[in-house]
Design a protein around this motif. Sequence first.
Motif: not given
Length: 422
Positions: A148, A254, A248-250, A197, A256, A199
């Motif tokens: 990541e 999950s 929030r992750h896109r 960055t 971010q 998750r």
Amino acid sequence: MQLTDDARYRALTASDPRFDGLFFVGVSSTGIYCRSVCPARKPQRKHCSFYPSAAAAEQEGFRPCLRCRPELAPWQSPCSASESCAPAIIARIQSGALNNGAGVESLARQFDLSARQVQRVVRDHAGVSPIELAQSSRLLLAKQLLTETSLPVTRVAFASGFSSVRRFNEAFSRHYRLEPRKFREVRSTKASSETLTLRLSYRPPLNFEALLAFLAPRAIPGVEHVSESAYMRTVAIGSHQGWIRVKRHRSGQSLQAEVSSDLSPALQTILARLRTLFDLSARPDIIDAHLAGDKRLAPLVRANPGQRVPGAFDSFELAWRAILGQQVSVRGATTLAGRLAQLFGEPIETPIPELDRLTPTSKRIASCKAASLASIGLPAARGNTLREIARFDQQHPELLEPGAPLDRTSELLLALPGIGPW
């Protein structure tokens, strides 16, 4: 809840997110182990073996799946406090408690146990020894960093808790039979040189907006800031200082976490604290089913799925905030917290205008004068309690951490002036 292997296989074939992280499946035909939600074609039952942890699967020679990425699985978290201190011990290990030369003996003392008891507890619940669990946790974090972020491999080694690049390479070769750079071939995103960055997974649903709504009016001015979509704060762990932002992750499945790169050596601790803050290891299926059994709560549960219990990022910070919050409103306590941070928190520069102070340390508060605390509007008795809790943290830092022995901690805290059963 005890699961049979047949029940685990049914959960696997259904890709049921409720069981994500509760077990891992090793596939003998491929030599790979997966999460229960793996999107790959499901293996035949005869090729499957099941393990209580990723570390246990790796001990049997399985490599982590590159599609479902076992390092992203939510941690286990039983709903009953009667299930002993095993979850807390395992969480401490996964957050780096055995890094930097720390041994099982020092961890055992934090729980008033012997090293042999800790060995037994971890093996009973995770299927491996504490050292093997720590090694697996480092490798999985390293795999996540390789996948990541664009951190150089050398920095990945140290950020994931290895004491040297040589040990890092040896561990990768022995456990995964792959070079670390192999995981760079599947990296889909890159971080800037100033931030990382990562998750943070959870078992859905998660009412993240409700958590933000709770944290917003309690955010310490200068130390924390909450917007409509993100939680931000400054961080100091050891000699490492920086800031974090969580949203929030896109994907919607999950969270971010954006972390300033200066904090990379403390990533294991930071990620574990964020899981505590947002209660990411909770089992909403069990919690909602239990609460829905009450006819008064049932409609509220249906209307608000995924409610979590907000935790705390910093244990000592939570302790002094509890003292400041006695007999005042939330707004009043937050005002006092901001004044305390401005007076005793170390200044820090961040790209977020609202963040310019680190949370006050116990060392700084323990040595402060009564007049200094009175200057922020704190009554003398409460100021004395604040200094005493700071001295307590200096003497027993492990007792304010999650999972500390409750009886011993309560006994020592109740002996401090200004702290009662409430």
